[in-house]
Write an enzyme that holds these catalytic residues in place. Sequence first.
Site, mmCIF file in Angstrom:
data_model
loop_
_atom_site.group_PDB
_atom_site.id
_atom_site.type_symbol
_atom_site.label_atom_id
_atom_site.label_comp_id
_atom_site.label_asym_id
_atom_site.label_seq_id
_atom_site.Cartn_x
_atom_site.Cartn_y
_atom_site.Cartn_z
ATOM 1 N N SER A 183 0.791 -1.229 0.000
ATOM 2 C CA SER A 183 0.000 0.000 0.000
ATOM 3 C C SER A 183 0.824 1.280 0.000
ATOM 4 O O SER A 183 0.344 2.313 -0.457
ATOM 5 C CB SER A 183 -0.941 0.009 1.210
ATOM 6 O OG SER A 183 -0.209 -0.050 2.418
ATOM 7 N N HIS A 211 -5.665 -3.865 -1.156
ATOM 8 C CA HIS A 211 -5.409 -2.887 -2.215
ATOM 9 C C HIS A 211 -5.398 -3.542 -3.589
ATOM 10 O O HIS A 211 -4.655 -3.110 -4.486
ATOM 11 C CB HIS A 211 -4.091 -2.157 -1.950
ATOM 12 C CG HIS A 211 -4.177 -1.162 -0.838
ATOM 13 N ND1 HIS A 211 -4.654 0.116 -1.014
ATOM 14 C CD2 HIS A 211 -3.879 -1.278 0.478
ATOM 15 C CE1 HIS A 211 -4.625 0.762 0.151
ATOM 16 N NE2 HIS A 211 -4.160 -0.064 1.061
ATOM 17 N N LYS A 240 -12.383 -0.244 0.889
ATOM 18 C CA LYS A 240 -11.657 0.419 -0.187
ATOM 19 C C LYS A 240 -12.491 0.343 -1.472
ATOM 20 O O LYS A 240 -13.483 1.043 -1.599
ATOM 21 C CB LYS A 240 -10.258 -0.167 -0.314
ATOM 22 C CG LYS A 240 -9.405 0.110 0.938
ATOM 23 C CD LYS A 240 -8.025 -0.443 0.842
ATOM 24 C CE LYS A 240 -7.140 -0.004 2.006
ATOM 25 N NZ LYS A 240 -7.664 -0.289 3.350
#
Length: 396
Positions: A183, A211, A240
């Site tokens: 990340s 991610h 996310k």
Amino acid sequence: MTTFHDRIAAELADIDAQGLTKPERVIASRQGPVIEVAGQKVLNFCANNYLGLAGDERVVQAGIKAQERWGAGTASVRFICGTLEIHKELERAIADYLGFEDTILFAAAFDANGGIFEPLFGAEDAIVSDSLNHASIIDGVRLCKAKRYRFANSDMDDLEAQLKQARADGARDIIIATDGAFSMDGYVAKLAEIRALADTYDALIMVDDCHATGFMGDKGRGSYAHCGVEVDFVTGTFGKALGGAMGGFICATSPVVALLKQRARPYLFSNALSPAVCGSSLEAIRIAAGDEGDALRQQLFANAARYRAAMTEAGFDLLPGEHPIIPVMLGDARLAQDMAARMLELGVYVIGFSFPVVPRGAARIRTQMSAAHTFDQIDLVVAAFKTAGKELGVIK
């Protein structure tokens, strides 16, 4: 004699003197490519909102409907009286989307990584962990009694050396733990090479895909799909790309999930995920898994390519890569904070990253692309970076 509160004040002062204070800027609007901060509309280029779904009205309304039906929460942990039908629906949806037998949900992805190792591995086993893994993986490993080995980030020679050592030390089971996409740097793990080594040394693979889930690989299934391999465990988040709320999960085989539901402490001792989060996440998965998701992913990577090319041409030091995380390397922590503050004055919301989030001397502005950004917005942000960069002596 120095009191406790004097010591705390001195430590805070030292953090500030080094330029390491991380300010929390209050946002007065819904998450999106444009947000309101301190009374002004600014371009948001630092959120994990990869597919632009955090403020999507369909995702918002799905969460509202779920809360209207199921209430604010369960007021309990799952095994007492905290399991709702919508929890089972979300477990099934994310498992099917990512191609696994089953899923266990957690209040946060940090809890998923904190809860995966201790129930499954004991003192007879070994965990081989990438040196740049997320803090939650590091903490999860610490909670486990398995022997610990660490390999340099994405260094396959070092990984093989650690696997050989673990086997020589008599490990019963070995698990390789890695971020799917790191990340802070935007690097994608070398999962094809990791898979080959795991097969050679009879090891399991755990990937944290926070991610990557939703936007990497076929249909956004994640880094392992992007690399064309299978893995044994995937941890991820709904905070996310898949809606932007919160909540984590572990995907694995049904027996593994069954054991985790009996033994994983963050699952056993935390309230169930709220119905609103479940509802929003289900809608985000529906969008991500379909044709619209394909279009959003195409736009996301087109945005990343345009931004990376323009920033490179302007003379900024970017870490190489293909991921929508694009760090602008500055080195000095104070410079990173000053750059972020100046960018906000110029109408762009970005954040300076410094120690302990990244190594000392590696401070940066971590910019992140979203499918919701337009090319015009990207060009405006690059222009602002040029202005701030010249004023602060970062570029000529």
